[in-house]
Scaffold this motif. Sequence first.
Motif, PDB file in Angstrom:
ATOM      1  N   LEU A 152       0.857  -1.193   0.000  1.00 38.54           N
ATOM      2  CA  LEU A 152       0.000   0.000   0.000  1.00 38.54           C
ATOM      3  C   LEU A 152       0.894   1.244   0.000  1.00 38.54           C
ATOM      4  O   LEU A 152       1.874   1.314   0.743  1.00 38.54           O
TER       5      LEU A 152
ATOM      6  N   MET B   6      -7.823  -3.034  -1.223  1.00 39.38           N
ATOM      7  CA  MET B   6      -6.708  -3.676  -1.892  1.00 39.38           C
ATOM      8  C   MET B   6      -6.884  -5.206  -1.861  1.00 39.38           C
ATOM      9  O   MET B   6      -6.695  -5.871  -2.878  1.00 39.38           O
TER      10      MET B   6
ATOM     11  N   CYS C 272      -2.176   0.945  -4.827  1.00 41.85           N
ATOM     12  CA  CYS C 272      -1.275  -0.197  -4.887  1.00 41.85           C
ATOM     13  C   CYS C 272      -0.856  -0.384  -6.343  1.00 41.85           C
ATOM     14  O   CYS C 272      -1.428   0.233  -7.238  1.00 41.85           O
TER      15      CYS C 272
ATOM     16  N   ARG D 186      -6.791  -0.770   2.806  1.00 40.42           N
ATOM     17  CA  ARG D 186      -6.284  -2.154   2.853  1.00 40.42           C
ATOM     18  C   ARG D 186      -7.374  -3.161   2.478  1.00 40.42           C
ATOM     19  O   ARG D 186      -7.114  -4.128   1.778  1.00 40.42           O
TER      20      ARG D 186
END
Length: 75
Positions: free
Chosen positions: A21, A70, A39, A67
């Motif tokens: 990240l 992602m 990302c 996160r």
Amino acid sequence: MRVQYRWPVGMPLCRSLGDGLWEVRSQLPSRRIARVMFCLVDERIVALHGFVKKTRATPDEELALARRRMREYLA
């Protein structure tokens, strides 16, 4: 644009947040600070989340959201 065409770019423009990240740091004309988290996937930049910072530290909720997105994208 600088990140897209001149990758890799380091501080102060970009910073790794760990585990793939990254964040792009930007100052808005209104003197507020914005962040875009992204990302890299197959040499492509995938924007995951953007927000305007209101505190010195990046809020945990903002990191968690980026996160999670992602993980969903990579799944």
